[in-house]
Scaffold this active site. Structure first.
Site, PDB file in Angstrom:
ATOM      1  N   ASP A  13       0.864  -1.236  -0.140  1.00 47.95           N
ATOM      2  CA  ASP A  13      -0.006   0.008  -0.097  1.00 47.95           C
ATOM      3  C   ASP A  13       0.716   1.346   0.111  1.00 47.95           C
ATOM      4  O   ASP A  13       0.613   2.355   0.543  1.00 47.95           O
ATOM      5  CB  ASP A  13      -0.688   0.080   1.295  1.00 47.95           C
ATOM      6  CG  ASP A  13      -1.846  -1.309   1.217  1.00 47.95           C
ATOM      7  OD1 ASP A  13      -2.380  -1.682   0.301  1.00 47.95           O
ATOM      8  OD2 ASP A  13      -1.861  -1.829   2.492  1.00 47.95           O
ATOM      9  N   GLY A  15       1.598   2.906  -2.582  1.00 46.54           N
ATOM     10  CA  GLY A  15       1.199   3.600  -3.664  1.00 46.54           C
ATOM     11  C   GLY A  15       1.972   3.396  -5.111  1.00 46.54           C
ATOM     12  O   GLY A  15       2.285   3.978  -5.850  1.00 46.54           O
ATOM     13  N   LYS A  16       2.063   1.853  -5.353  1.00 44.95           N
ATOM     14  CA  LYS A  16       2.841   1.442  -6.294  1.00 44.95           C
ATOM     15  C   LYS A  16       2.207   1.807  -7.740  1.00 44.95           C
ATOM     16  O   LYS A  16       2.718   2.114  -8.714  1.00 44.95           O
ATOM     17  CB  LYS A  16       3.077  -0.058  -6.197  1.00 44.95           C
ATOM     18  CG  LYS A  16       3.967  -0.410  -5.207  1.00 44.95           C
ATOM     19  CD  LYS A  16       4.485  -1.945  -5.230  1.00 44.95           C
ATOM     20  CE  LYS A  16       3.061  -2.656  -4.589  1.00 44.95           C
ATOM     21  NZ  LYS A  16       2.917  -2.458  -3.208  1.00 44.95           N
ATOM     22  N   ALA A  39      -3.665  -8.040  -4.072  1.00 47.01           N
ATOM     23  CA  ALA A  39      -2.977  -6.716  -4.136  1.00 47.01           C
ATOM     24  C   ALA A  39      -4.219  -5.838  -4.529  1.00 47.01           C
ATOM     25  O   ALA A  39      -5.136  -6.277  -5.079  1.00 47.01           O
ATOM     26  CB  ALA A  39      -2.132  -6.876  -5.443  1.00 47.01           C
ATOM     27  N   GLY A  40      -4.156  -4.466  -4.222  1.00 49.88           N
ATOM     28  CA  GLY A  40      -4.918  -3.523  -4.367  1.00 49.88           C
ATOM     29  C   GLY A  40      -4.324  -2.309  -4.935  1.00 49.88           C
ATOM     30  O   GLY A  40      -3.442  -1.570  -4.186  1.00 49.88           O
ATOM     31  N   HIS A  41      -4.688  -1.793  -6.272  1.00 49.27           N
ATOM     32  CA  HIS A  41      -3.795  -0.852  -6.621  1.00 49.27           C
ATOM     33  C   HIS A  41      -4.920   0.205  -7.280  1.00 49.27           C
ATOM     34  O   HIS A  41      -5.628  -0.008  -7.967  1.00 49.27           O
ATOM     35  CB  HIS A  41      -2.979  -1.260  -7.768  1.00 49.27           C
ATOM     36  CG  HIS A  41      -1.763  -2.125  -7.561  1.00 49.27           C
ATOM     37  ND1 HIS A  41      -1.026  -2.718  -8.462  1.00 49.27           N
ATOM     38  CD2 HIS A  41      -1.068  -2.184  -6.559  1.00 49.27           C
ATOM     39  CE1 HIS A  41      -0.143  -3.477  -7.891  1.00 49.27           C
ATOM     40  NE2 HIS A  41      -0.283  -3.089  -6.586  1.00 49.27           N
ATOM     41  N   GLN A 213       2.029  -6.240  -2.916  1.00 50.32           N
ATOM     42  CA  GLN A 213       2.441  -6.401  -1.451  1.00 50.32           C
ATOM     43  C   GLN A 213       3.746  -5.424  -1.231  1.00 50.32           C
ATOM     44  O   GLN A 213       4.108  -4.528  -1.825  1.00 50.32           O
ATOM     45  CB  GLN A 213       2.349  -7.718  -0.888  1.00 50.32           C
ATOM     46  CG  GLN A 213       0.935  -8.307  -0.847  1.00 50.32           C
ATOM     47  CD  GLN A 213       0.851  -9.115  -2.306  1.00 50.32           C
ATOM     48  OE1 GLN A 213       1.676  -9.630  -2.685  1.00 50.32           O
ATOM     49  NE2 GLN A 213      -0.400  -8.833  -2.632  1.00 50.32           N
ATOM     50  N   THR A 288      -7.392  -1.346   0.043  1.00 47.56           N
ATOM     51  CA  THR A 288      -8.406  -1.277  -1.463  1.00 47.56           C
ATOM     52  C   THR A 288      -8.946  -2.612  -1.496  1.00 47.56           C
ATOM     53  O   THR A 288     -10.144  -2.500  -2.200  1.00 47.56           O
ATOM     54  CB  THR A 288      -7.274  -1.092  -2.685  1.00 47.56           C
ATOM     55  OG1 THR A 288      -6.575  -0.113  -2.432  1.00 47.56           O
ATOM     56  CG2 THR A 288      -7.880  -0.946  -4.130  1.00 47.56           C
ATOM     57  N   VAL A 289      -8.524  -3.531  -1.207  1.00 47.30           N
ATOM     58  CA  VAL A 289      -8.879  -4.900  -1.378  1.00 47.30           C
ATOM     59  C   VAL A 289     -10.198  -5.307  -0.318  1.00 47.30           C
ATOM     60  O   VAL A 289     -11.508  -5.752  -0.758  1.00 47.30           O
ATOM     61  CB  VAL A 289      -7.969  -6.141  -1.510  1.00 47.30           C
ATOM     62  CG1 VAL A 289      -8.786  -7.392  -1.332  1.00 47.30           C
ATOM     63  CG2 VAL A 289      -7.051  -6.016  -2.579  1.00 47.30           C
ATOM     64  N   ARG A 294      -6.207   0.790   7.996  1.00 43.81           N
ATOM     65  CA  ARG A 294      -4.630   0.378   7.885  1.00 43.81           C
ATOM     66  C   ARG A 294      -4.167   1.030   9.215  1.00 43.81           C
ATOM     67  O   ARG A 294      -4.535   2.159   9.528  1.00 43.81           O
ATOM     68  CB  ARG A 294      -3.902   1.065   6.685  1.00 43.81           C
ATOM     69  CG  ARG A 294      -4.236   0.438   5.527  1.00 43.81           C
ATOM     70  CD  ARG A 294      -3.601   0.939   4.238  1.00 43.81           C
ATOM     71  NE  ARG A 294      -4.033   0.692   2.959  1.00 43.81           N
ATOM     72  CZ  ARG A 294      -4.259   1.325   1.623  1.00 43.81           C
ATOM     73  NH1 ARG A 294      -3.829   2.289   2.019  1.00 43.81           N
ATOM     74  NH2 ARG A 294      -4.799   0.848   0.938  1.00 43.81           N
ATOM     75  N   ASP A 322       2.395  14.462   1.249  1.00 46.33           N
ATOM     76  CA  ASP A 322       1.360  15.750   1.536  1.00 46.33           C
ATOM     77  C   ASP A 322       0.628  15.071   2.768  1.00 46.33           C
ATOM     78  O   ASP A 322      -0.187  16.356   3.523  1.00 46.33           O
ATOM     79  CB  ASP A 322       0.651  15.967   0.159  1.00 46.33           C
ATOM     80  CG  ASP A 322      -0.042  14.688  -0.146  1.00 46.33           C
ATOM     81  OD1 ASP A 322       0.731  13.686  -0.611  1.00 46.33           O
ATOM     82  OD2 ASP A 322      -1.350  14.467   0.056  1.00 46.33           O
ATOM     83  N   SER A 385       5.761  11.889  -4.651  1.00 47.74           N
ATOM     84  CA  SER A 385       4.357  11.915  -5.167  1.00 47.74           C
ATOM     85  C   SER A 385       3.838  12.909  -4.209  1.00 47.74           C
ATOM     86  O   SER A 385       3.838  12.683  -2.890  1.00 47.74           O
ATOM     87  CB  SER A 385       3.935  10.353  -5.322  1.00 47.74           C
ATOM     88  OG  SER A 385       2.678  10.537  -5.342  1.00 47.74           O
TER      89      SER A 385
HETATM   90  P1  IMP Z   1      -2.694 -12.895   1.978  1.00 47.26           P
HETATM   91  O1  IMP Z   1      -1.600 -12.511   1.051  1.00 47.26           O
HETATM   92  O2  IMP Z   1      -4.209 -12.576   1.816  1.00 47.26           O
HETATM   93  O3  IMP Z   1      -2.344 -14.132   2.558  1.00 47.26           O
HETATM   94  O4  IMP Z   1      -2.424 -12.132   3.428  1.00 47.26           O
HETATM   95  C1  IMP Z   1      -1.207 -12.281   4.161  1.00 47.26           C
HETATM   96  C2  IMP Z   1      -0.940 -10.895   4.851  1.00 47.26           C
HETATM   97  O5  IMP Z   1      -0.502  -9.894   3.734  1.00 47.26           O
HETATM   98  C3  IMP Z   1      -2.098  -9.992   5.410  1.00 47.26           C
HETATM   99  O6  IMP Z   1      -1.608  -9.436   6.492  1.00 47.26           O
HETATM  100  C4  IMP Z   1      -2.692  -9.072   4.270  1.00 47.26           C
HETATM  101  O7  IMP Z   1      -3.080  -7.965   5.004  1.00 47.26           O
HETATM  102  C5  IMP Z   1      -1.310  -8.754   3.804  1.00 47.26           C
HETATM  103  N1  IMP Z   1      -1.446  -8.227   2.297  1.00 47.26           N
HETATM  104  C6  IMP Z   1      -1.745  -9.023   1.286  1.00 47.26           C
HETATM  105  N2  IMP Z   1      -1.877  -8.303   0.282  1.00 47.26           N
HETATM  106  C7  IMP Z   1      -1.529  -7.186   0.473  1.00 47.26           C
HETATM  107  C8  IMP Z   1      -1.514  -5.818  -0.090  1.00 47.26           C
HETATM  108  O8  IMP Z   1      -1.810  -5.714  -1.343  1.00 47.26           O
HETATM  109  N3  IMP Z   1      -1.340  -4.677   0.457  1.00 47.26           N
HETATM  110  C9  IMP Z   1      -1.251  -4.741   1.964  1.00 47.26           C
HETATM  111  N4  IMP Z   1      -1.293  -5.826   2.447  1.00 47.26           N
HETATM  112  C10 IMP Z   1      -1.518  -7.043   1.869  1.00 47.26           C
END
Ligand code: IMP
Length: 401
Positions: A13, A15-16, A39-41, A213, A288-289, A294, A322, A385
Site C-alpha cells: 500500500d 502507492g505502487k 493486491a490492491g492498486h 504487497q 483497497t481489497v 490500515r 502531503d 509523489s
Molecule cells: P494474504 O496475502 O491474503 O495471504 O494475506 C497475508 C498478509 O498480507 C495479510 O496481513 C494481508 O493483509 C497482507 N496483504 C496481502 N496483500 C496485501 C496488499 O496488497 N497490501 C497490503 N497488505 C497485503
C-alpha cells in the site's frame, strides 16, 4: 529507460499503482510477477478511479502490452470479472494487450474456502485477504496445483483435479464443468510468456515489472508468519516471469513517507494516538481489497534501509508526503534498542505540499525530511509523489529515467 522492477519497501500500500502507471508511459510491457488478487492498486486518471487487484496497472494505457507471469496465482473467475470491469470503464483488453504465462497456478474455490475457514477457526489469525492466496501457493510447492495451461487438455485437467482431490475436499466433476465453462475465455490470453518476454527485451523493448504487497510481507524476509505467501522482493521479478535478473538493472522502491500495515503482526513504529488517527484519515488509509483500516505509524528508517539493501533498490519513489502537511513535528525511527524504537524528531512544515511538481517549491522542512530519509536509508530519492494524480509528482534530476 532500461528494464526495471517496482517493489514496495514497507508493508504494501505504498502507492505502487500510481508510480507503475507513470513509469509505464516510457515502457512497452508491464509484468505482474507475484501475488494474486490480494493486491490492491488504485489509479486515478482524469478523475476516473480504477481499482485493480490482478491485472497489471499498465492495462489502463491502451498502447501497452501487459503480462501476468508464472509467479502470480490466478483466480480465473476474478480475472474475467476484472477484465469486464475495466472494459466497462472504456479500456480495450484483448489477447494482443494481455498475456498470461501458461505455467501460472490457478486459485480454485477450495483455496478460498480453506483460507477463510483457517482464519475463522484460529486465535492466531494472520489477517489474510481471504482470497485463497496462501493455499494456492502451498499447492504449487506441494506439486498438486492446476496450471492455467492445463485447461487446454481435458484429460490432463481431469488427471490434475484427481491429484488435487487427494488433498482437498471438492466435487471433481462439478469443478471440471465450471472450468469448462470459462476456459476458452481465459485460454485466449495464455501463451509462452518467458520466451516472448526474453525475445522482446533482446529486441530493445522496455519492461516494467510490477510488484505487489511489500518487502515486509515477503515470505522469507518479512515479519514471518505475518506475511503473504509469495516472495515480494525484486529478485522474484526474474523467477516470476522467466526474464533473468541480469536483464533487470533498476529497482524502484516505493516508500510511503510514513508507515502503514493491514492485518496482524508486529509494527514497531505504530501510533495509537490522535496523530495516528490524523494520518489515517488524511491519508485515507483503508485497504483497497478488503476495506480494512490500515494501522499507521512513523517512518521506520531501520526497516527501509534493510529492505533497500535486500532488494537492491536503485532509487526510492517517496509517496504521500502531503499526508504529513499539517503535523507540527515528525518522528523518524533511526535505530532500535532492545526492541524499542529510537526516534529523531524533525520539524513539520505546516503548509500544503499537495500537487507540487518542483523540488524548489517544497517547504524547507519537507526537503530536510526527504534528505534525512535518503541519508538514513542510504538510498537516493528519485521521485516524490504529492497527490494521487499522474501530474502531482516531482521527478528529481538525479533520476534514472
Ligand atoms: P494474504 O496475502 O491474503 O495471504 O494475506 C497475508 C498478509 O498480507 C495479510 O496481513 C494481508 O493483509 C497482507 N496483504 C496481502 N496483500 C496485501 C496488499 O496488497 N497490501 C497490503 N497488505 C497485503
Amino acid at each position: 529507460m532500461s528494464n526495471l522492477v517496482v517493489i514496495g519497501t514497507q508493508w504494501g500500500d505504498e502507492g505502487k499503482g500510481k508510480v507503475v502507471d507513470l513509469l509505464a508511459e516510457q515502457a512497452d510491457i508491464i509484468v505482474r510477477f507475484q501475488g494474486g488478487h490480494n493486491a490492491g492498486h488504485t489509479l486515478v486518471i482524469n478523475d476516473k478511479v480504477f481499482k485493480l487487484s490482478l491485472l497489471p496497472s499498465g492495462i489502463i494505457r491502451e498502447d501497452k502490452i501487459t503480462v501476468i507471469g508464472n509467479g502470480v496465482v490466478l483466480d480465473p473467475w476474478k480475472l474475467l470479472e476484472e477484465i469486464e470491469l475495466v472494459r466497462v470503464q472504456g479500456i480495450t483488453i484483448n489477447p494482443t494487450r494481455l498475456m498470461i504465462a501458461e505455467n501460472t497456478p490457478l486459485i480454485l474455490p477450495y483455496h478460498k474456502a480453506l483460507d477463510q475457514s483457517r482464519e475463522q477457526s484460529t486465535d492466531k489469525k494472520i489477517g489474510t485477504t481471504g482470497r485463497g492466496i496462501g493455499p494456492a501457493y502451498e499447492d504449487k510447492v506441494g506439486r498438486r496445483a492446476i496450471k492455467v495451461g492445463d485447461l487446454r487438455d481435458d484429460e490432463l485437467l481431469k488427471h490434475r483435479l484427481a491429484i488435487a482431490a487427494e488433498y482437498h475436499d471438492f466435487d471433481q466433476q462439478q469443478l471440471f464443468n465450471q472450468l469448462a465453462h470459462i476456459k476458452e475465455h481465459v485460454l485466449q490470453y495464455v501463451g509462452p510468456v518467458a520466451e516472448w518476454l526474453n525475445a522482446q527485451t533482446d529486441a530493445g523493448a522496455n519492461i516494467v515489472f510490477e510488484g505487489a504487497q511489500g518487502s515486509m510481507l515477503d515470505v522469507d524476509f518479512g515479519t514471518y508468519p505475518y506475511v503473504t505467501s509469495s516472495n515480494t522482493l525484486a529478485g522474484m521479478a526474474s523467477i516470476g516471469s522467466g526474464v533473468p535478473h541480469n536483464k533487470i538493472p533498476n529497482v524502484i522502491g516505493i516508500t510511503k513517507a510514513y508507515t502503514t500495515r493491514v492485518g496482524e503482526g508486529p509494527m514497531t513504529t505504530e501510533l495509537f494516538d490522535s496523530i495516528g488517527e490524523h494520518i489515517a484519515s488524511v491519508g485515507k488509509e483503508k485497504g483497497t481489497v478488503t476495506g480494512r483500516a490500515r494501522r499507521c505509524g512513523w517512518f521506520d528508517a531501520v526497516q527501509v534501509r534493510k529492505t533497500c539493501m535486500i532488494n537492491g533498490v536503485t532509487g526510492i519513489a517517496l509517496t504521500k508526503i502531503d499526508v504529513l502537511d499539517e503535523l507540527k513535528s515528525i518522528k523518524i525511527c533511526t535505530d532500535m534498542h532492545e526492541g524499542i524504537p529510537i526516534y529523531e524528531e524533525v520539524p513539520g512544515w505546516c503548509s500544503s505540499t499537495v500537487g507540487i511538481t518542483q523540488l524548489k517549491d517544497m517547504p524547507q522542512e519537507a526537503i530536510y525530511y526527504i534528505n534525512r530519509i535518503q541519508e538514513l536509508t542510504k538510498t537516493k530519492v528519485v521521485m516524490i509523489s504529492t497527490g494521487p494524480e499522474r501530474d502531482q509528482t516531482i521527478i528529481l534530476p538525479a533520476s534514472l529515467f
